[in-house]
Design a protein around this motif. Structure first.
Motif, PDB file in Angstrom:
ATOM      1  N   VAL A   1      -0.570   2.030 -11.914  1.00 32.72           N
ATOM      2  CA  VAL A   1      -0.263   1.869 -10.493  1.00 32.72           C
ATOM      3  C   VAL A   1       0.524   3.094 -10.043  1.00 32.72           C
ATOM      4  O   VAL A   1       1.547   3.448 -10.647  1.00 32.72           O
ATOM      5  N   GLY A   2       0.037   3.727  -8.991  1.00 30.08           N
ATOM      6  CA  GLY A   2       0.732   4.859  -8.407  1.00 30.08           C
ATOM      7  C   GLY A   2       0.642   4.768  -6.901  1.00 30.08           C
ATOM      8  O   GLY A   2       0.221   3.737  -6.339  1.00 30.08           O
ATOM      9  N   TYR A   3       1.043   5.831  -6.221  1.00 28.61           N
ATOM     10  CA  TYR A   3       0.924   5.827  -4.771  1.00 28.61           C
ATOM     11  C   TYR A   3       0.913   7.248  -4.239  1.00 28.61           C
ATOM     12  O   TYR A   3       1.301   8.198  -4.930  1.00 28.61           O
ATOM     13  N   CYS A   4       0.456   7.363  -2.999  1.00 27.66           N
ATOM     14  CA  CYS A   4       0.385   8.648  -2.308  1.00 27.66           C
ATOM     15  C   CYS A   4       1.064   8.516  -0.953  1.00 27.66           C
ATOM     16  O   CYS A   4       0.778   7.581  -0.202  1.00 27.66           O
ATOM     17  N   VAL A   5       1.960   9.455  -0.676  1.00 26.07           N
ATOM     18  CA  VAL A   5       2.605   9.560   0.628  1.00 26.07           C
ATOM     19  C   VAL A   5       2.041  10.800   1.316  1.00 26.07           C
ATOM     20  O   VAL A   5       2.057  11.892   0.743  1.00 26.07           O
ATOM     21  N   ALA A   6       1.551  10.632   2.536  1.00 19.65           N
ATOM     22  CA  ALA A   6       0.948  11.745   3.273  1.00 19.65           C
ATOM     23  C   ALA A   6       0.987  11.429   4.762  1.00 19.65           C
ATOM     24  O   ALA A   6       1.043  10.253   5.161  1.00 19.65           O
ATOM     25  N   PRO A   7       0.953  12.461   5.612  1.00 17.10           N
ATOM     26  CA  PRO A   7       0.879  12.213   7.059  1.00 17.10           C
ATOM     27  C   PRO A   7      -0.310  11.326   7.406  1.00 17.10           C
ATOM     28  O   PRO A   7      -1.296  11.257   6.658  1.00 17.10           O
ATOM     29  N   ALA A   8      -0.231  10.680   8.544  1.00 14.51           N
ATOM     30  CA  ALA A   8      -1.226   9.672   8.903  1.00 14.51           C
ATOM     31  C   ALA A   8      -2.652  10.210   8.896  1.00 14.51           C
ATOM     32  O   ALA A   8      -3.577   9.545   8.406  1.00 14.51           O
ATOM     33  N   ALA A   9      -2.862  11.408   9.406  1.00 13.83           N
ATOM     34  CA  ALA A   9      -4.225  11.952   9.455  1.00 13.83           C
ATOM     35  C   ALA A   9      -4.770  12.191   8.051  1.00 13.83           C
ATOM     36  O   ALA A   9      -5.956  11.946   7.778  1.00 13.83           O
ATOM     37  N   LEU A  10      -3.924  12.677   7.157  1.00 14.67           N
ATOM     38  CA  LEU A  10      -4.358  12.901   5.778  1.00 14.67           C
ATOM     39  C   LEU A  10      -4.552  11.570   5.055  1.00 14.67           C
ATOM     40  O   LEU A  10      -5.498  11.404   4.270  1.00 14.67           O
ATOM     41  N   THR A  11      -3.649  10.622   5.298  1.00 12.32           N
ATOM     42  CA  THR A  11      -3.780   9.307   4.674  1.00 12.32           C
ATOM     43  C   THR A  11      -5.082   8.629   5.092  1.00 12.32           C
ATOM     44  O   THR A  11      -5.749   7.972   4.280  1.00 12.32           O
ATOM     45  N   ALA A  12      -5.466   8.788   6.334  1.00  8.02           N
ATOM     46  CA  ALA A  12      -6.723   8.179   6.805  1.00  8.02           C
ATOM     47  C   ALA A  12      -7.907   8.693   5.998  1.00  8.02           C
ATOM     48  O   ALA A  12      -8.804   7.917   5.621  1.00  8.02           O
TER      49      ALA A  12
END
Length: 385
Positions: free
Chosen positions: A244-255
């Motif tokens: 289990v991991g996660y990614c934090v990114a600006p909304a446009a990149l996360t989309a």
């Protein structure tokens, strides 16, 4: 009709060196300091939380594709506490099946055929194959020996109009090197006139030593606007098998990331996410990690001080790189690693496995994320080289 021959998409890629050395360790009865996993259990509160949620009605079905809202909210709170930036849990945080899936999903989302991706070497062996599978072109920039610092002049020279992404890793696997505030500022200045994106692999974020904090891209106001920042609960909680991991990114990149993530794993184990959401607010569990792993680093370095290895500095992560030339000057690193495993009973990874051209600096990597008894037993065997 005969089955047609299959042209491999990665014809030059074999079984991972970590799997190879682990299998060799098992076959030889060697102590496995090759693969990067602990030989101790996750924190008791996390195990108890998982046991509760496995038995909770309704926690056995799909979680939401981006991750449980309560876990994403806990990640946002943790990011704010450590890096003074509060990502939006709804649009800027995605829970993934380990940082490995996050990394692959990022590359699949943003790298197009012909795009160049800068990789600082030595590098984790997943990076380049994942780039190539998207039709991207890996561009390799060597880190500077002996301390494996980035050469920002070489990075600048490697940037072109075709550079889609730069891959960063700090604390660094395999060398334990870390980035400084000046490094991040220099990188921001280099990328400022370009559209180049940044992938920052920070899975060892809680393993930085000697009183230094982790310098996260998430904490750099300019860089985080173009960055995917990856982290790993498996590394943080000694639970690499949970993936289990996660990614934090600006909304446009996360989309864009989520467009791909939904078709790789869709969602991550529901009871596991609930368990992590329960314990993540217990900050002492990760606040204690720098001292916990520094004690292991210091012990291991002391134990190896009379073995003939020359130990390189370790600023973070849980790996020790060592020069073995005083012991076997005529052996390449892969041969030395195999002989060490089979004849001495301690498995290591040759550092050439982290270079695309198998560059050999006569260095091997040990993992010291082990119980004290394991480290002492390994050192005793190494004294008989």
């Amino acid at each position: 009709m005969p089955y047609p021959s299959l042209a491999s998409k990665l014809p030059d890629v074999g079984t991972s060196i970590f799997s190879v050395m682990t299998q060799l360790a098992q076959d030889s009865g060697a102590i496995n300091l090759a693969q990067g996993f602990p030989d101790y259990d996750p924190p008791r509160p996390l195990l108890e939380a998982l046991a509760r949620h496995v038995l909770t009605p309704g926690h056995q079905q799909y979680a939401p594709m981006p991750g449980l809202p309560r876990l994403r909210e806990a990640i946002a709170a943790k990011t704010a506490r450590l890096y003074h930036h509060t990502p939006d849990p709804a649009t800027e945080i995605t829970v993934t099946s380990g940082a490995t899936e996050a990394l692959y999903a990022v590359l699949a989302a943003v790298v197009r055929p012909g795009d160049e991706v800068l990789i600082l070497e030595p590098a984790y062996d997943l990076y380049a194959p994942a780039v190539r599978l998207q039709g991207g072109v890996p561009v390799y920039v060597p880190l500077l020996l002996p301390d494996f610092r980035p050469d920002w002049d070489q990075v600048a020279a490697a940037l072109t109009p075709r550079t889609r992404l730069l891959m960063l890793n700090s604390p660094h696997n395999p060398t334990g090197a870390t980035l400084t505030p000046a490094d991040l500022d220099t990188l921001a200045a280099l990328l400022r006139p370009t559209p180049t994106l940044l992938l920052s692999d920070e899975v060892y974020e809680h393993m930085v030593f000697d009183g230094e904090p982790h310098r996260s891209v998430a904490g750099h106001p300019e860089l985080r606007e173009r960055a995917f920042v990856l982290s790993s609960f498996g590394k943080t909680y000694h639970a690499t098998g949970w993936k289990v991991g996660y990614c934090v990114a600006p909304a446009a990149l996360t989309a864009e990331l989520r467009r791909v993530h939904q078709f790789i794993t869709f969602s991550v184990s529901t009871p596991t996410q609930h368990a992590l959401a329960d314990v993540l607010p217990e900050t002492s569990l990760y606040d204690a990690l720098p001292a916990f792993y520094q004690q292991k680093r210091d012990l291991f370095r002391e134990l190896l001080s009379d073995t003939g290895f020359r130990l390189l500095p370790v600023q973070g992560a849980y790996f020790q790189v060592a020069d073995y030339q005083a012991l076997a000057p005529d052996l390449d690193d892969e041969t030395f690693a195999r002989r060490l495993t089979q004849e001495t009973g301690v498995a290591v990874v040759p550092l050439s496995a982290f270079y695309h051209n198998r560059q050999d600096h006569r260095l091997v990597r040990f993992c010291f994320a082990k119980q004290e008894a394991t480290l002492r037993a390994a050192a005793e065997r190494l004294r008989h080289l």
